[in-house]
Design an enzyme around this catalytic site. Sequence first.
Site, PDB file in Angstrom:
ATOM      1  N   TYR A  65       0.369  -3.497  10.115  1.00  0.00           N
ATOM      2  CA  TYR A  65       0.077  -2.389   9.194  1.00  0.00           C
ATOM      3  C   TYR A  65       0.635  -2.649   7.799  1.00  0.00           C
ATOM      4  CZ  TYR A  65      -0.602   0.245  13.590  1.00  0.00           C
ATOM      5  OH  TYR A  65      -1.002   0.685  14.821  1.00  0.00           O
ATOM      6  N   GLU A 101      -9.093   4.592 -19.333  1.00  0.00           N
ATOM      7  CA  GLU A 101      -8.764   4.359 -17.927  1.00  0.00           C
ATOM      8  C   GLU A 101      -8.129   2.982 -17.743  1.00  0.00           C
ATOM      9  OE1 GLU A 101     -11.884   6.387 -15.104  1.00  0.00           O
ATOM     10  OE2 GLU A 101     -12.922   5.257 -16.680  1.00  0.00           O
ATOM     11  N   LYS A 152     -10.860   8.816  -6.361  1.00  0.00           N
ATOM     12  CA  LYS A 152     -10.356   8.935  -7.726  1.00  0.00           C
ATOM     13  C   LYS A 152     -10.117  10.421  -7.964  1.00  0.00           C
ATOM     14  CE  LYS A 152     -11.736   6.713 -12.043  1.00  0.00           C
ATOM     15  NZ  LYS A 152     -12.824   5.998 -12.700  1.00  0.00           N
TER      16      LYS A 152
END
Length: 124
Positions: free
Chosen positions: A53, A21, A99
């Site tokens: 934003y 990962e 995830k």
Amino acid sequence: MDKILFNRMEFWGYHGAFKEENKLGQRFLVDLELYLDLSAAGHSDILADTVNYAEIYNTSREVVENERYELVEAVAERLAAKILGDYNLVQEVLVRVIKPDPPIPGHYKSVAVEIRRARKKDES
């Protein structure tokens, strides 16, 4: 309290407990709910009376793409702390880090962590 929502911002990060990962990276989705009083911005129509934003998006991207953590919990905690620390108008934040492709066997859509953090009373 009013809120600003960011839905499914998508980033590529290197977070995880496994070496693969951290080496290969993977997609992360981030949802945010920023709790603040939007009445001044609603009446004035001036950007300075609210939260930009684009700046929130860039803060989120910076944390997810340029920092590294083993746990998604740590990513969420860092993002919440950064938003509360950098944007005084935000009184509370809900952070959801998703995830979608974790390296766990099985059939599921995703795993996620959701945290909610508020500014301490003396920080307003």
